[in-house]
Design a protein around this motif. Sequence first.
Motif, PDB file in Angstrom:
ATOM      1  N   ARG A 195       0.830  -1.214   0.000  1.00 39.03           N
ATOM      2  CA  ARG A 195       0.000   0.000   0.000  1.00 39.03           C
ATOM      3  C   ARG A 195       0.859   1.256   0.000  1.00 39.03           C
ATOM      4  O   ARG A 195       0.667   2.168  -0.813  1.00 39.03           O
ATOM      5  CB  ARG A 195      -0.904  -0.008   1.240  1.00 39.03           C
ATOM      6  N   GLU A 246       1.180   4.000  -3.101  1.00 36.36           N
ATOM      7  CA  GLU A 246       0.738   5.381  -2.883  1.00 36.36           C
ATOM      8  C   GLU A 246       1.892   6.362  -3.088  1.00 36.36           C
ATOM      9  O   GLU A 246       1.694   7.459  -3.627  1.00 36.36           O
ATOM     10  CB  GLU A 246       0.123   5.518  -1.496  1.00 36.36           C
ATOM     11  N   ASN A 262      -8.577  -2.078   0.031  1.00 43.18           N
ATOM     12  CA  ASN A 262      -9.219  -0.991  -0.712  1.00 43.18           C
ATOM     13  C   ASN A 262      -8.208   0.053  -1.165  1.00 43.18           C
ATOM     14  O   ASN A 262      -8.266   0.543  -2.302  1.00 43.18           O
ATOM     15  CB  ASN A 262     -10.298  -0.320   0.144  1.00 43.18           C
ATOM     16  N   ARG A 263      -7.277   0.388  -0.305  1.00 40.04           N
ATOM     17  CA  ARG A 263      -6.309   1.425  -0.656  1.00 40.04           C
ATOM     18  C   ARG A 263      -5.322   0.942  -1.715  1.00 40.04           C
ATOM     19  O   ARG A 263      -4.898   1.718  -2.579  1.00 40.04           O
ATOM     20  CB  ARG A 263      -5.588   1.922   0.594  1.00 40.04           C
ATOM     21  N   MET A 290      -7.316   1.032  -4.975  1.00 40.04           N
ATOM     22  CA  MET A 290      -7.515   2.421  -5.396  1.00 40.04           C
ATOM     23  C   MET A 290      -6.225   3.032  -5.919  1.00 40.04           C
ATOM     24  O   MET A 290      -6.229   3.774  -6.907  1.00 40.04           O
ATOM     25  CB  MET A 290      -8.056   3.260  -4.228  1.00 40.04           C
ATOM     26  N   SER A 344      -6.698   4.176  -9.675  1.00 42.42           N
ATOM     27  CA  SER A 344      -6.893   5.625  -9.848  1.00 42.42           C
ATOM     28  C   SER A 344      -5.585   6.367 -10.086  1.00 42.42           C
ATOM     29  O   SER A 344      -5.588   7.586 -10.253  1.00 42.42           O
ATOM     30  CB  SER A 344      -7.594   6.204  -8.615  1.00 42.42           C
ATOM     31  N   ALA A 356      -7.006  -4.518 -11.095  1.00 39.47           N
ATOM     32  CA  ALA A 356      -7.000  -3.080 -10.837  1.00 39.47           C
ATOM     33  C   ALA A 356      -5.963  -2.359 -11.699  1.00 39.47           C
ATOM     34  O   ALA A 356      -6.012  -1.132 -11.813  1.00 39.47           O
ATOM     35  CB  ALA A 356      -6.728  -2.807  -9.356  1.00 39.47           C
ATOM     36  N   SER A 373     -11.002  -6.039  -2.897  1.00 43.18           N
ATOM     37  CA  SER A 373      -9.995  -5.495  -3.802  1.00 43.18           C
ATOM     38  C   SER A 373     -10.602  -5.021  -5.121  1.00 43.18           C
ATOM     39  O   SER A 373      -9.906  -4.942  -6.129  1.00 43.18           O
ATOM     40  CB  SER A 373      -8.886  -6.518  -4.083  1.00 43.18           C
ATOM     41  N   GLY A 374     -11.897  -4.733  -5.112  1.00 43.46           N
ATOM     42  CA  GLY A 374     -12.568  -4.248  -6.311  1.00 43.46           C
ATOM     43  C   GLY A 374     -12.924  -5.329  -7.298  1.00 43.46           C
ATOM     44  O   GLY A 374     -13.482  -5.044  -8.370  1.00 43.46           O
TER      45      GLY A 374
END
Length: 274
Positions: A42, A46, A100-101, A104, A108, A131, A156-157
């Motif tokens: 994560r 990020e 989730n992070r 994302m 994204s 993802a 996890s989408g």
Amino acid sequence: MTSAAEPPVLVETDDQEAVTTVRLNRPDNRNALTLELKVALRDALEAVADDPSVRAVVLASSGKAFCVGQDLREHAEALRSGEDGAIGADALSTVPEHYNRIAMALGSMRKPVVCAINGTAVGAGLGFALACDLRVATAGTKFATAFAGIGFGGDSGLSGTLAHCVGSSRATELLLLGDTFTAEQARDWGIVREVAETPEATDAAALALARRLAAGPTLAFAEIKAAVAMGTVSSLREVLEHEAAAQARLGATEDHRNAVDAFVAKEKPVFRGA
């Protein structure tokens, strides 16, 4: 636990190509997701997402499997950690805090992400792969959703990204039954772009794709990613409005103006992300 000499996630950046590879690194455990690995992954993703010097990313892994999902031994301990038979607080908080992070950050990120799937990808491992924007898999790789087999739904989408890839009917079948599918089926269904013969060839193909993307119009790529994500859940009117606004933003960039001039001059454009 991964030793200090072997961190759970490796991050390598090719400054010349502006490509960063983020690699899961628990090969002896098929990159099963422990708390240590999830936090490291994560944080690495990020950080890469926020780094303007990185123009494309490869998500890869060490060993013979891409990722077999949650480390169930650790999860079982977390479930038993509550008092008086209650479920431990950490057992399910990992979904919003980590899964989730991570999804994302991948989905994204305003830069393209290529996934090198060098072996088994199930559960959250499959979710992380989906993802990403483009995927290359090694021949012989097995995929599965795996969640229903342990009495879970999906995270996890995966519930959305799998449906976007293969359609809601097949996604429902794969989630309910948990049947495995092959790299070749994944290619035929549009999940992966290419099937390579070896893990080394998979890494090389993913890196080549990332380098190609890094040399391209990354600002436009970011708008394309956002528009495609929106288009899967929005009305035509909303998509048209979003596209018009994106084109207005891109039309004001140096990348667009220089590329148009290069086209007219019959030259190859150079994109700088500005």
